[in-house]
Design a protein around this motif. Structure first.
Motif, PDB file in Angstrom:
ATOM      1  N   PRO A   8     126.493 109.326  32.862  1.00  0.00           N
ATOM      2  CA  PRO A   8     125.322 109.667  33.643  1.00  0.00           C
ATOM      3  C   PRO A   8     124.121 109.317  32.700  1.00  0.00           C
ATOM      4  CG  PRO A   8     127.054 111.471  33.343  1.00  0.00           C
ATOM      5  CD  PRO A   8     127.549 110.627  32.608  1.00  0.00           C
ATOM      6  N   PHE A   9     124.125 108.988  31.727  1.00  0.00           N
ATOM      7  CA  PHE A   9     122.898 108.641  30.628  1.00  0.00           C
ATOM      8  C   PHE A   9     122.383 107.620  31.417  1.00  0.00           C
ATOM      9  CE2 PHE A   9     122.102 110.348  26.482  1.00  0.00           C
ATOM     10  CZ  PHE A   9     122.127 111.621  26.628  1.00  0.00           C
ATOM     11  N   THR A  10     123.227 106.567  31.733  1.00  0.00           N
ATOM     12  CA  THR A  10     123.206 105.192  32.178  1.00  0.00           C
ATOM     13  C   THR A  10     122.012 105.301  33.457  1.00  0.00           C
ATOM     14  OG1 THR A  10     124.987 104.226  31.487  1.00  0.00           O
ATOM     15  CG2 THR A  10     123.988 103.121  33.517  1.00  0.00           C
ATOM     16  N   TYR A  11     122.276 106.077  34.568  1.00  0.00           N
ATOM     17  CA  TYR A  11     121.450 106.254  35.590  1.00  0.00           C
ATOM     18  C   TYR A  11     120.296 107.217  35.151  1.00  0.00           C
ATOM     19  CZ  TYR A  11     125.651 104.546  37.211  1.00  0.00           C
ATOM     20  OH  TYR A  11     127.046 103.700  37.288  1.00  0.00           O
ATOM     21  N   ALA A  12     120.103 108.061  34.449  1.00  0.00           N
ATOM     22  CA  ALA A  12     119.221 108.858  34.005  1.00  0.00           C
ATOM     23  C   ALA A  12     118.125 107.934  33.216  1.00  0.00           C
ATOM     24  CB  ALA A  12     119.651 110.042  33.043  1.00  0.00           C
ATOM     25  N   ILE A  13     118.502 107.205  32.335  1.00  0.00           N
ATOM     26  CA  ILE A  13     117.667 106.571  31.657  1.00  0.00           C
ATOM     27  C   ILE A  13     116.971 105.305  32.475  1.00  0.00           C
ATOM     28  CG2 ILE A  13     117.610 104.606  29.690  1.00  0.00           C
ATOM     29  CD1 ILE A  13     119.745 106.000  28.271  1.00  0.00           C
ATOM     30  N   ASN A  14     117.750 104.781  33.486  1.00  0.00           N
ATOM     31  CA  ASN A  14     117.240 103.894  34.549  1.00  0.00           C
ATOM     32  C   ASN A  14     116.221 104.415  35.436  1.00  0.00           C
ATOM     33  OD1 ASN A  14     118.962 101.869  33.681  1.00  0.00           O
ATOM     34  ND2 ASN A  14     120.541 102.212  35.375  1.00  0.00           N
ATOM     35  N   LEU A  15     116.241 105.618  35.758  1.00  0.00           N
ATOM     36  CA  LEU A  15     115.415 106.406  36.609  1.00  0.00           C
ATOM     37  C   LEU A  15     113.996 106.677  35.693  1.00  0.00           C
ATOM     38  CD1 LEU A  15     117.724 109.096  38.224  1.00  0.00           C
ATOM     39  CD2 LEU A  15     116.463 107.094  39.530  1.00  0.00           C
ATOM     40  N   MET A  16     114.175 107.120  34.462  1.00  0.00           N
ATOM     41  CA  MET A  16     113.338 107.353  33.808  1.00  0.00           C
ATOM     42  C   MET A  16     112.396 105.987  33.375  1.00  0.00           C
ATOM     43  SD  MET A  16     113.113 110.664  33.247  1.00  0.00           S
ATOM     44  CE  MET A  16     112.140 111.065  32.117  1.00  0.00           C
ATOM     45  N   ARG A  17     113.066 104.871  33.210  1.00  0.00           N
ATOM     46  CA  ARG A  17     112.330 103.645  32.959  1.00  0.00           C
ATOM     47  C   ARG A  17     111.618 103.210  34.284  1.00  0.00           C
ATOM     48  NH1 ARG A  17     117.509 100.580  30.037  1.00  0.00           N
ATOM     49  NH2 ARG A  17     117.050 101.261  27.851  1.00  0.00           N
ATOM     50  N   GLU A  18     112.326 103.605  35.404  1.00  0.00           N
ATOM     51  CA  GLU A  18     111.474 102.938  36.503  1.00  0.00           C
ATOM     52  C   GLU A  18     110.173 103.881  36.493  1.00  0.00           C
ATOM     53  OE1 GLU A  18     112.219 100.610  39.157  1.00  0.00           O
ATOM     54  OE2 GLU A  18     113.936 100.346  37.578  1.00  0.00           O
ATOM     55  N   ALA A  19     110.168 105.102  36.231  1.00  0.00           N
ATOM     56  CA  ALA A  19     108.845 105.916  36.198  1.00  0.00           C
ATOM     57  C   ALA A  19     107.936 105.499  35.133  1.00  0.00           C
ATOM     58  CB  ALA A  19     109.313 107.430  36.016  1.00  0.00           C
ATOM     59  N   VAL A  20     108.369 105.066  33.965  1.00  0.00           N
ATOM     60  CA  VAL A  20     107.520 104.442  32.979  1.00  0.00           C
ATOM     61  C   VAL A  20     107.007 103.118  33.105  1.00  0.00           C
ATOM     62  CG1 VAL A  20     107.491 103.837  30.531  1.00  0.00           C
ATOM     63  CG2 VAL A  20     108.825 105.981  31.012  1.00  0.00           C
ATOM     64  N   GLY A  21     107.773 102.247  33.628  1.00  0.00           N
ATOM     65  CA  GLY A  21     107.407 100.839  33.735  1.00  0.00           C
ATOM     66  C   GLY A  21     106.698 100.352  35.278  1.00  0.00           C
ATOM     67  N   GLY A  22     107.362 101.155  36.116  1.00  0.00           N
ATOM     68  CA  GLY A  22     107.012 100.866  37.686  1.00  0.00           C
ATOM     69  C   GLY A  22     108.311 100.674  38.581  1.00  0.00           C
ATOM     70  N   ILE A  23     108.339 101.405  39.575  1.00  0.00           N
ATOM     71  CA  ILE A  23     109.189 101.734  40.444  1.00  0.00           C
ATOM     72  C   ILE A  23     109.827 100.726  41.183  1.00  0.00           C
ATOM     73  CG2 ILE A  23     110.220 103.409  42.390  1.00  0.00           C
ATOM     74  CD1 ILE A  23     108.636 105.565  40.970  1.00  0.00           C
ATOM     75  N   VAL A  24     111.073 100.368  41.265  1.00  0.00           N
ATOM     76  CA  VAL A  24     111.821  99.679  42.347  1.00  0.00           C
ATOM     77  C   VAL A  24     112.739 100.463  43.139  1.00  0.00           C
ATOM     78  CG1 VAL A  24     113.203  97.616  42.941  1.00  0.00           C
ATOM     79  CG2 VAL A  24     111.790  97.517  40.933  1.00  0.00           C
ATOM     80  N   TRP A  25     112.222 100.873  44.447  1.00  0.00           N
ATOM     81  CA  TRP A  25     112.826 102.131  45.044  1.00  0.00           C
ATOM     82  C   TRP A  25     114.261 101.789  45.519  1.00  0.00           C
ATOM     83  CZ3 TRP A  25     111.088 106.535  44.561  1.00  0.00           C
ATOM     84  CH2 TRP A  25     109.573 106.937  44.593  1.00  0.00           C
ATOM     85  N   THR A  26     114.790 100.673  45.749  1.00  0.00           N
ATOM     86  CA  THR A  26     115.794 100.353  45.946  1.00  0.00           C
ATOM     87  C   THR A  26     116.904 100.918  44.799  1.00  0.00           C
ATOM     88  OG1 THR A  26     115.864  98.110  45.223  1.00  0.00           O
ATOM     89  CG2 THR A  26     115.679  98.684  47.511  1.00  0.00           C
ATOM     90  N   LYS A  27     116.388 100.458  43.629  1.00  0.00           N
ATOM     91  CA  LYS A  27     117.088 100.619  42.345  1.00  0.00           C
ATOM     92  C   LYS A  27     117.106 102.290  42.081  1.00  0.00           C
ATOM     93  CE  LYS A  27     117.278  99.390  37.395  1.00  0.00           C
ATOM     94  NZ  LYS A  27     119.040  99.313  37.498  1.00  0.00           N
ATOM     95  N   VAL A  28     115.839 102.860  42.390  1.00  0.00           N
ATOM     96  CA  VAL A  28     115.874 104.506  42.110  1.00  0.00           C
ATOM     97  C   VAL A  28     116.760 105.002  42.919  1.00  0.00           C
ATOM     98  CG1 VAL A  28     114.226 106.297  42.596  1.00  0.00           C
ATOM     99  CG2 VAL A  28     113.469 104.158  41.306  1.00  0.00           C
ATOM    100  N   GLN A  29     116.894 104.690  44.219  1.00  0.00           N
ATOM    101  CA  GLN A  29     117.794 105.319  45.270  1.00  0.00           C
ATOM    102  C   GLN A  29     119.324 105.199  44.844  1.00  0.00           C
ATOM    103  OE1 GLN A  29     116.967 103.525  48.839  1.00  0.00           O
ATOM    104  NE2 GLN A  29     114.850 104.211  49.236  1.00  0.00           N
ATOM    105  N   HIS A  30     119.440 104.244  44.350  1.00  0.00           N
ATOM    106  CA  HIS A  30     120.992 103.823  43.889  1.00  0.00           C
ATOM    107  C   HIS A  30     121.404 104.703  42.791  1.00  0.00           C
ATOM    108  CE1 HIS A  30     124.018 101.555  41.109  1.00  0.00           C
ATOM    109  NE2 HIS A  30     124.576 101.542  42.103  1.00  0.00           N
ATOM    110  N   ASP A  31     120.476 104.632  41.530  1.00  0.00           N
ATOM    111  CA  ASP A  31     120.562 105.457  40.566  1.00  0.00           C
ATOM    112  C   ASP A  31     120.595 106.880  40.643  1.00  0.00           C
ATOM    113  OD1 ASP A  31     120.853 103.135  38.803  1.00  0.00           O
ATOM    114  OD2 ASP A  31     118.772 102.975  38.519  1.00  0.00           O
TER     115      ASP A  31
END
Length: 731
Positions: A668-691
């Motif tokens: 679960p950490f893998t996808y939670a960290i990815n979501l938080m990174r999207e919010a910090v650096g800039g969102i790519v919505w397709t990746k957000v939806q997947h994670d």
């Protein structure tokens, strides 16, 4: 569901009405944030403090001389480092530095060896040697410090290399610039060279033909010289024989001259005797009258005449013999190879005429003697014909006297002087021939040496020609290839463009090679610092740790379970845990942004992604403990350890061991960290939806496990817990 809500509201009321519970719960809400904030702050800008890392620098460079110019690269490097604040450079002696790095006072030591400048100066040699910088590091002090000092040492080497390359390239391009000008001035010569190559290519068949002819001529000349060398012994033998013959002829002529000197007086005496006898005979004949002569006296006189005639004939024969000897000597001189010339031919003719005259005179005297004998006979017979005979005798005697006078005059005035002159001429010619033959003999060894040297040189020349002819196919191929390459270059490359390129500004070229590639860094999702980059990982970790703290201090089951069922207890207490967990998440995410100043590109989504992560993590941890009891707590801790190592929060997944790479996508950490990174650096919505979808799946699975198995497994887990409490070690 109503009972679950009742239980949830009861928990909230108990927390709000019990100040101890409120304080404890408040502490649980804040404590995970402290964990995240401290780690983020500690890793905020670790490489920004490298100026406090002590690194020793030892300069042992003694310098060098390159083309009469002294260089001290080590000193220049030290001066540059004194202005460099990337690390705390310590300029000390080698002994002090090595002691301090060994005891951990220095993290590393950089040693510039004594031959540093000398090796850099070998760049102008045909065998350049790389300069070395010795680097010592104490890796046991800290895990990260060696990497930082390694980077510092690498930076030093890169700066030296960059500066050295730019300087050397500046010199090279300055030389290129000069070469360009020289090429420009030499362009006519280059064009002429191209013409030469094309001409040689055209003349190569003719050159081959000339080489073949030269080789044939050399072989023929070698045969001729060998023949000449073989003839030298014969020439030497012939010259020896000729010299011997000349010497013999000279000796013979000298003897003849001596004999001529000896017989000349006698010849003159004999000629005078003959002349006198003839004159006496003439006088007698003139005075004699046959009719009055006493026959006895006449007979006596006739006998005297006969004796005189015999003596005269003997003298004539002597003169004939001498002239014949002279004639034979001259002929032998001609046979020995001497060139007599026209004068010798005339002399031979004169001698021949003299011999003929003597023969005729001899015949006349003999005829006179015969007539005298006839007279003597006639006197004895008193024959009438005596007078006629006497008259004939007088006439013969008179004729003989005249011929004798003419011959004597010819002999004394012409023959004898001429013979002597020819003897002297023959001697002179023979002396010249002797001198020439002597020179020939002396020249033969030198000529033989010359011929031997010539033969040797011809043999060497022949070998050279054969070697050249043997190399002709290679030369022919290379010349043709060179000509083809020149034609290709002429078709593809403009030499004037090359010259123009070489004449570029060397200072501009030096500046270019100092930094040939300029990195234009385009950050798609800019992260200000290392702390901001680590915020997603530590925030997610704090949320999970918050869940662990909750299950460690709060009970997953109420003390009085009646009248609740297992499923009602699961959902009712889950709401309590999720509520506290979300408050924890709100505190930590807001603190990241506003307390630490983390620059988050999407603050709202950062909080929302945190809340989603908190709901899933609390659900997983709560479910493990609620369903499996103390075993669930252990599983939650193991799960935490695996996720810290395998989720890629600190290191790229590709750098992790194969086991962690294989479990990475199941954490679960893998996808939670990815979501938080999207919010910090800039969102790519397709990746957000997947994670977000996968992370929500983990929470849904946990809910299903809790709803389906809590009531069924609790009776077993309660027994295990009861048994464990009997030991007095577990609460």
């Amino acid at each position: 569901m109503k009972n679950s809500m009742h239980l949830y509201l009861k928990d909230l009321k108990n927390i709000s009405t019990n100040w101890v519970a409120a304080i404890l719960i408040g502490g649980l809400m804040i404590l995970p944030s402290l964990y995240a904030w401290m780690n983020i702050e500690a890793s905020w800008d670790p490489y920004g403090q490298t100026d406090q890392i002590k690194v020793g620098v030892i300069n042992n460079d003694t310098g060098s001389t390159v083309r009469d110019e002294e260089i001290h690269v080590g000193n220049e490097l030290v001066e540059q480092l004194k202005d460099n604040d990337s690390m705390d450079w310590q300029f000390v002696d080698e002994e002090t530095a090595m002691d301090k790095v060994e005891y951990g006072d220095y993290y590393a030591v950089i040693v510039i060896p004594d031959d540093f400048s000398e090796k850099l100066g070998t760049v102008i040699n045909d065998q350049p040697t790389k300069a070395e910088v010795n680097y010592y590091v104490n890796e046991k002090i800290n895990a990260i410090a060696p990497k930082i000092t390694d980077k510092g040492a690498t930076t030093i080497v890169e700066e030296i290399s960059s500066s050295f390359i730019s300087t050397v390239n500046g010199v090279i391009f300055d030389m290129f610039n000069q070469l360009g000008h020289e090429l420009q001035s030499s362009l006519p010569d280059i064009r002429q060279f191209e013409d030469y190559v094309f001409t040689i290519e055209e003349k190569l068949p003719e050159i081959k033909e000339v080489l073949d002819e030269s080789l044939s001529d050399a072989e023929n000349a070698e045969v001729m010289i060998h023949d000449a060398l073989n003839l030298i012994p014969r020439v030497e033998e012939a010259s020896n024989q000729g010299l011997s013959t000349v010497n013999e002829t000279l000796n013979f002529i000298n003897d003849a001259e001596e004999r001529l000197d000896e017989i000349a007086p006698r010849v003159n005496e004999d000629l005078n005797t003959i002349q006198q006898a003839i004159q006496d005979t003439n006088e007698f004949l003139e005075s004699v009258e046959p009719s009055s002569m006493d026959l006895l006296d006449m007979n006596e006189q006739m006998n005297n005449w006969n004796e005189q005639i015999n003596s005269t004939v003997t003298s004539i024969e002597t003169v004939e013999e001498i002239l014949q000897q002279i004639q034979e000597e001259q002929e032998s001189g001609e046979d020995s190879g001497e060139d007599s010339g026209q004068s010798e031919e005339n002399n031979q003719e004169q001698i021949e005429n003299a011999l003929n005259e003597l023969a005729a005179m001899k015949a006349t005297l003999q005829e006179l003697q015969n007539q005298l004998n006839q007279v003597d006979e006639m006197i004895a017979e008193h024959n009438q014909e005596l007078e006629d005979m006497m008259a004939n005798l007088r006439e013969t005697a008179q004729f003989t006297n005249e011929r004798l006078d003419a011959f004597i005059t010819e002999y004394k005035e012409t023959i004898e002087p001429r013979v002597r002159e020819e003897i002297q001429h023959a001697k002179s010619s023979l002396e010249s021939a002797k001198s020439i033959l002597t020179k020939v003999q002396n020249t033969i060894p030198e000529a033989q040496n010359i011929l031997n040297r010539t033969a040797t040189n011809l043999a060497d020349g022949e070998d050279l020609l054969e070697s050249v002819i043997a190399e002709y196919p290679y030369i022919n191929t290379k010349i043709n290839e060179l000509a083809d390459e020149i034609r290709q270059i002429q078709g593809e490359t403009d030499l004037e463009e090359i010259i123009e390129l070489l004449q570029n500004d060397p200072e501009a070229e030096e500046s270019f090679f100092e930094e040939p590639v300029k990195l234009n860094q385009n950050k798609l999702f800019p992260i200000e610092n290392y702390g901001t980059g680590m915020t997603p990982f530590y925030t997610v970790l704090a949320i999970w740790v918050g869940g662990l703290l909750l299950v460690s201090l709060l009970a997953t089951d109420p003390h009085h379970i009646e009248p609740y069922t297992g499923r009602q207890i699961y959902f009712g207490r889950l709401l309590t845990f999720v509520t506290i967990g979300m408050i924890q998440t709100i505190i930590v995410t807001l603190g990241d942004m506003y307390l630490l100043g983390v620059n988050v590109q999407e603050p709202v989504w950062f909080i929302l992604f945190g809340l989603l992560s908190s709901f899933v993590f609390i659900t997983i941890v709560y479910t493990l403990v609620s369903v499996f009891g103390d075993i669930g707590k252990a599983l939650a801790i193991v799960f935490l350890v695996l996720q810290i190592a395998g989720a890629g929060g600190t290191y790229p997944v590709d750098l992790l061991p194969e086991f962690f790479q294989s479990i990475h996508s199941f954490l679960p950490f893998t996808y939670a960290i990815n979501l938080m990174r999207e919010a910090v650096g800039g969102i790519v919505w397709t990746k957000v939806q997947h994670d977000a979808a996968i992370l929500s799946t983990f929470g849904l699975v946990a809910l299903l496990v809790g709803a389906l198995f809590k009531a069924r497994l609790n009776k077993y887990t309660h027994q295990l817990m009861k048994k464990s409490r009997e030991t007095g070690l577990f609460h």
